[in-house]
Write a protein that holds these residues in place. Structure first.
Motif, short mmCIF file in Angstrom:
data_model
loop_
_atom_site.label_atom_id
_atom_site.label_comp_id
_atom_site.label_asym_id
_atom_site.label_seq_id
_atom_site.Cartn_x
_atom_site.Cartn_y
_atom_site.Cartn_z
N PRO A 1 7.08 -3.62 7.68
CA PRO A 1 7.89 -4.45 9.00
C PRO A 1 6.64 -4.45 10.48
CG PRO A 1 9.69 -3.20 8.15
CD PRO A 1 7.92 -2.77 7.69
N PHE A 2 4.88 -3.45 9.59
CA PHE A 2 4.32 -3.72 11.36
C PHE A 2 3.20 -4.77 10.44
CE2 PHE A 2 7.02 0.75 10.45
CZ PHE A 2 7.10 0.55 12.20
N THR A 3 3.42 -5.41 9.82
CA THR A 3 2.47 -6.67 9.43
C THR A 3 2.52 -7.45 10.70
OG1 THR A 3 3.57 -7.61 8.17
CG2 THR A 3 2.07 -5.29 6.93
N ASN A 4 2.97 -7.63 11.23
CA ASN A 4 3.13 -8.80 12.11
C ASN A 4 1.41 -9.20 13.20
OD1 ASN A 4 6.02 -9.77 10.52
ND2 ASN A 4 6.83 -8.73 13.07
N GLY A 5 1.23 -10.60 12.35
CA GLY A 5 0.01 -11.00 13.73
C GLY A 5 -1.43 -10.54 13.13
N LEU A 6 -1.12 -9.62 11.55
CA LEU A 6 -2.82 -9.16 11.22
C LEU A 6 -2.93 -9.92 10.45
CD1 LEU A 6 -2.13 -5.11 11.17
CD2 LEU A 6 -2.76 -6.06 12.60
N ASP A 7 -4.27 -10.10 9.91
CA ASP A 7 -4.64 -11.02 8.74
C ASP A 7 -5.11 -10.00 7.45
OD1 ASP A 7 -7.67 -10.05 8.69
OD2 ASP A 7 -7.82 -11.52 10.48
N GLU A 8 -5.22 -10.25 6.09
CA GLU A 8 -5.10 -9.92 5.02
C GLU A 8 -6.41 -8.86 5.25
OE1 GLU A 8 -6.46 -10.97 0.67
OE2 GLU A 8 -5.11 -12.63 1.46
N ASP A 9 -7.29 -9.40 5.70
CA ASP A 9 -9.03 -8.41 5.34
C ASP A 9 -8.21 -7.60 6.38
OD1 ASP A 9 -12.12 -8.11 5.34
OD2 ASP A 9 -11.89 -8.21 7.48
N THR A 10 -7.90 -7.29 7.86
CA THR A 10 -7.15 -6.71 8.90
C THR A 10 -7.05 -5.08 7.85
OG1 THR A 10 -8.21 -7.52 10.86
CG2 THR A 10 -6.71 -5.64 10.65
N ILE A 11 -5.57 -6.20 7.25
CA ILE A 11 -4.97 -4.77 6.25
C ILE A 11 -5.66 -4.32 5.17
CG2 ILE A 11 -2.90 -5.01 4.50
CD1 ILE A 11 -1.69 -7.07 6.43
N PRO B 1 9.07 -3.45 -6.17
CA PRO B 1 9.10 -4.36 -7.24
C PRO B 1 8.79 -5.73 -6.32
CG PRO B 1 11.86 -4.55 -6.61
CD PRO B 1 10.65 -3.11 -5.70
N THR B 2 8.77 -6.09 -5.21
CA THR B 2 9.15 -6.38 -4.37
C THR B 2 7.14 -7.29 -4.32
OG1 THR B 2 8.51 -5.76 -1.97
CG2 THR B 2 10.88 -6.78 -2.93
N ASP B 3 6.57 -8.77 -3.30
CA ASP B 3 5.73 -8.73 -3.86
C ASP B 3 4.70 -9.46 -2.25
OD1 ASP B 3 3.07 -10.39 -4.19
OD2 ASP B 3 3.44 -11.88 -5.29
N ASN B 4 4.85 -8.71 -1.69
CA ASN B 4 4.28 -8.48 -0.37
C ASN B 4 2.35 -7.97 -0.20
OD1 ASN B 4 3.61 -5.21 0.14
ND2 ASN B 4 6.03 -5.48 -0.49
N ILE B 5 1.66 -8.17 1.24
CA ILE B 5 1.05 -7.93 1.05
C ILE B 5 -0.06 -6.97 1.13
CG2 ILE B 5 0.94 -7.54 3.64
CD1 ILE B 5 -2.25 -9.48 1.96
N ILE B 6 0.98 -5.55 1.58
CA ILE B 6 0.88 -4.29 1.94
C ILE B 6 0.73 -3.61 -0.08
CG2 ILE B 6 1.61 -1.72 1.94
CD1 ILE B 6 0.77 -3.18 4.11
#
Length: 515
Positions: free
Chosen positions: A126-136, A162-167
């Protein structure tokens, strides 16, 4: 006076140990103080079972003042903030990571370090809005390093999937790169949700760093009526926003030695010791819930944990030796893990234990019951195999190994795990690891766990150690609290005798396809 001098000598020995850090010395001194208290009021039969090495209270203290394992609802914590810690609700990714870093230091466990760090992809997405992959990636990499350096304990555990997500994908990437002892990691797999390429990334990670555990998400979720659960410490499954108030374990090897035959074992000996064990469970749980004052803590008052979601873990170990002993008493041939008759006897023991545990009320349990657990052993165990595992050095090929143990998994709600030791050639064929994992989960494994023989980072009972750390531990000590346990386990329990086995290029895919 003699006893006081003995305690003083122990204190002095700890203080003068050059291999311990000041923080580690404080922890050991606290354990000695805890052990100096009078034991809870228990019957002679319980005391005798402990003295005879049939029951073990897992060193939780003579007067337990904190649960063994605590699983806070970290998502709720970030959403509402915490009055006790003077933290408002988190509003962005940095605040979420900072809030978590703070609360972890206030979550107790038997190790004094949190064993559960949360389902981090659910908690942080829920806190990843506006963040690109490299920043995360950069933020999570620093977070991962911080965890290992400030909470250096291999029982500390993160869940993803089990979901597919950037984290989820980023944590897998970071974990494979850093190859840290801590935190331990479980990836949840659900065939209805998880894409194959994400499971591949998780199973290929095992080839790199012997992590993560891969858990059968639907099986675990159904066991808790989809009300939430977490995998903590080694591989222990427990209710979310709750935990384990205690873990008591039974040495099935010693129980089997008390019986004249398998018939007597099932008819009287095993049920009798189970009731003795329930008496110890009730005594330890009652003290924690009624005397310790723990359940008036801010974690309860602010709704991050719920007293009703705690349960005792009814642990067992020594299944292999129990089966072989009973076969010998019945004058039958067979070896646990290898012959069908031996394996079937083991499955019958597991079912009998499950029937007893699920039909026996406990005062402080999950829906009024304890949770059956295949306990992974401790560093002091000698000549007895953890849980329902096959003795080290006698393991069959990986597929036969999985098939021999799969039927046990349905019974052990609060955790069961084996550790397959795979030859390093799997690194040139990581697809074989993926197929082996997928096949094991398809036939009912709750957890798939493997070491790769050439890796420095390996599992002991379920927690991680570095072999290079063990090699220098006696002279230098270790900043990681669990290295000492791993060194003891290597010396006492034969973990380094695990047999590395090759997964053939054809065998694993055929095995998976046959499921």
């Amino acid at each position: 006076m003699v006893n006081n001098m003995s305690i003083q000598d122990k204190f002095k020995q700890i203080i003068q140990d050059p291999t311990l850090s000041p923080k580690q010395k404080s922890q050991y001194l606290a354990l000695e103080a805890d052990a100096s208290l009078p034991y809870l009021d228990i019957s002679e039969s319980v005391h005798a079972a402990i003295e005879e090495n049939i029951l073990c209270d897992m060193f939780e203290g003579n007067a337990p003042f904190k649960p063994r394992y605590v699983l806070p609802d970290y998502a709720k914590f970030l959403q509402q903030g915490c009055e006790y810690l003077e933290l408002p609700p988190a509003t962005d990714f940095d605040e979420a990571l900072n809030h978590l870093s703070i609360i972890y230091h206030h979550v107790p466990s038997v190790t004094n370090i949190p064993v559960y760090l949360g389902q981090l992809d659910d908690v942080l997405m829920p806190f990843t809005n506006g963040l690109d992959e490299d920043t995360i990636y950069r933020k999570l990499r620093l977070f991962w390093i911080m965890l290992d350096r400030t909470l250096p304990d291999a029982f500390m555990h993160v869940n993803i999937g089990p979901t597919d997500n950037i984290i989820c994908r980023t944590i897998l990437r970071v974990d494979a790169e850093l190859k840290q002892v801590a935190p331990n990691l479980t990836f949840m797999y659900d065939p209805a949700i998880t894409p194959d390429d994400l499971l591949r990334q998780a199973s290929h990670n095992i080839c790199e760093c012997s992590k993560p555990h891969i858990a059968n998400y639907p099986v675990h979720a159904n066991a808790y009526d989809n009300s939430g659960f977490g995998i903590v410490s080694c591989y222990n499954s427990l209710p979310l926003a709750g935990g384990a108030n205690t873990l008591v374990r039974m040495n099935l090897k010693e129980v089997a030695r008390k019986a004249s035959s398998s018939e007597e074992f099932f008819r009287t000996i095993l049920p009798s010791y189970c009731q003795t064990m329930f008496e110890l469970i009730e005594a330890r749980s009652a003290y924690l819930h009624e005397e310790s004052g723990f359940f008036s803590s801010f974690l309860v008052q602010e709704g991050f944990i719920d007293e009703s979601r705690f349960a005792p873990m009814f642990g067992i170990y020594g299944m292999a030796e129990a089966v072989n002993t009973l076969l010998e008493k019945d004058e039958k041939n067979g070896e646990y893990g290898h012959q069908p008759e031996a394996n079937a006897l083991g499955h019958r023991i597991s079912k009998t234990l499950s029937d007893i545990v699920t039909s026996t009320p406990v005062k402080y349990g999950y829906n009024g019951r304890a949770l059956l657990h295949a306990q992974g052993g401790i560093s002091l165990d000698e000549d007895v195999t953890p849980g329902v595992r096959i003795p080290y050095g006698t393991e069959p090929d990986p597929v036969s190994h999985i098939q021999a143990l799969a039927e046990h998994h349905q019974y052990y709600t609060s955790g069961i795990s084996d550790i397959l030791t795979i030859d390093e050639t799997v690194k040139s064929n990581p697809e074989a690891m993926y197929q082996l994992c997928k096949g094991a989960l398809a036939i009912g494994f709750r957890e798939f766990t493997a070491n790769v023989h050439s890796n420095d980072l390996v599992r002991v009972t379920g927690y991680m150690i570095k072999l290079s750390d063990i090699a220098k531990f006696k002279e230098q000590g270790s900043r990681t609290n669990t290295t000492g346990l791993g060194a003891e386990a290597a010396a006492n329990t034969g973990i380094l005798n695990r047999k590395p086995r090759v997964v053939s290029h054809e065998q694993a895919p055929r095995y998976c396809d046959s499921q």
